[in-house]
Design a protein around this motif. Structure first.
Motif: not given
Length: 260
Positions: A197-199, A225-233
């Motif tokens: 969940d990116t929000e 990798r999913a976390l890195a993609a989800a956290v802005p920048g």
């Protein structure tokens, strides 16, 4: 040993060593400032940072409160950062990384964050963690809770836990096994095989580096990798030859390069 008082009155113990900008270390499950990877890491980084290594609530020399909430642990980290001068770099490992991420999203004065392998599960590539695991852990005796956490939570074989019972670390782990439900709550809904969940990470504006070991299981590599993609920048890196029990000599230069 130094202490600081958290917002709810709980005493939090910490060690401080070194010189330079403040760096706070946030432990994972079954670790304390005296046991686990952080003492060696603090020593490895003390020439570059003033390192704050603290006991999360319910562990070591820190106190605890009757009713646990993740917000109380965020307040604990806030108190340590205040003792460090009001802002700090933060390194979190395993569930400590998950706590540091939640604290950063709650807009704590974190300068930069290095998050090593928060044990999220974001696909169906491993046996799923029971959604009842917080209540399950709360109901178990210390030794059984440790076995449950490592087998059903982390996905390790039962023989691994059997061998751990023969090691000197088993007794101090049992002493803080009552905090395992805390770690489970810190992970929240990020460990049940659902897509990230990116929000939840949208408020993060600070630089974040997400790290995994090259020898860690594939499900953990996928989640980092999913976390890195989800956290802005956020950025991502992999440390060759390392697994979830990463050596201080391997992670220290990664932290130093990112935070300096």
């Amino acid at each position: 040993m130094n202490t600081v008082v958290s917002k709810d009155g709980t005493t939090i113990a910490y060690d401080r060593r070194g010189n330079g900008p403040a760096l706070v270390l946030v432990d994972g499950a079954l670790c304390s400032r005296a046991q686990g990877p952080m003492p060696d890491l603090a020593e490895a980084l003390a020439d570059l940072f003033t390192v704050y290594n603290y006991d999360r609530r319910g562990r070591g020399d820190s106190g605890d409160a009757g009713d646990y909430a993740v917000e109380r642990e965020i307040e604990d980290l806030t108190a340590v950062i205040e003792a460090a001068g009001g802002s700090a770099y933060v390194y979190g490992s395993s569930s400590g990384a998950a706590l540091a991420l939640r604290a950063t999203a709650a807009e704590l004065p974190v300068e930069k964050l290095v998050a090593f392998e928060p044990p999220y599960v974001v696909d169906d590539s491993r046996k799923q963690i029971p959604r009842t695991w917080v209540a399950d852990l709360q109901a178990l005796e210390p030794g059984d809770a440790i076995k449950y956490f490592f087998t059903k939570g982390i996905g390790l074989p039962g023989i691994f836990v059997t061998m751990m019972k023969l090691m000197p670390a088993w007794k101090p782990m049992k002493a803080i096994a009552h905090t395992l439900p805390y770690d489970a709550q810190v992970l929240g809904n990020n460990c049940f095989g659902d897509p990230m969940d990116t929000e939840q990470w949208a408020p993060i504006e600070q630089p974040v580096l997400v790290v995994n070991g090259g020898k860690s299981p594939q499900w953990m590599k996928t989640s980092t990798r999913a976390l890195a993609a989800a956290v802005p920048g956020a950025k991502h890196t992999e440390v060759p030859g390392q697994n979830h029990v990463i050596k201080a000599a391997a992670i220290a230069p990664v932290i130093a390069d990112f935070c300096r």
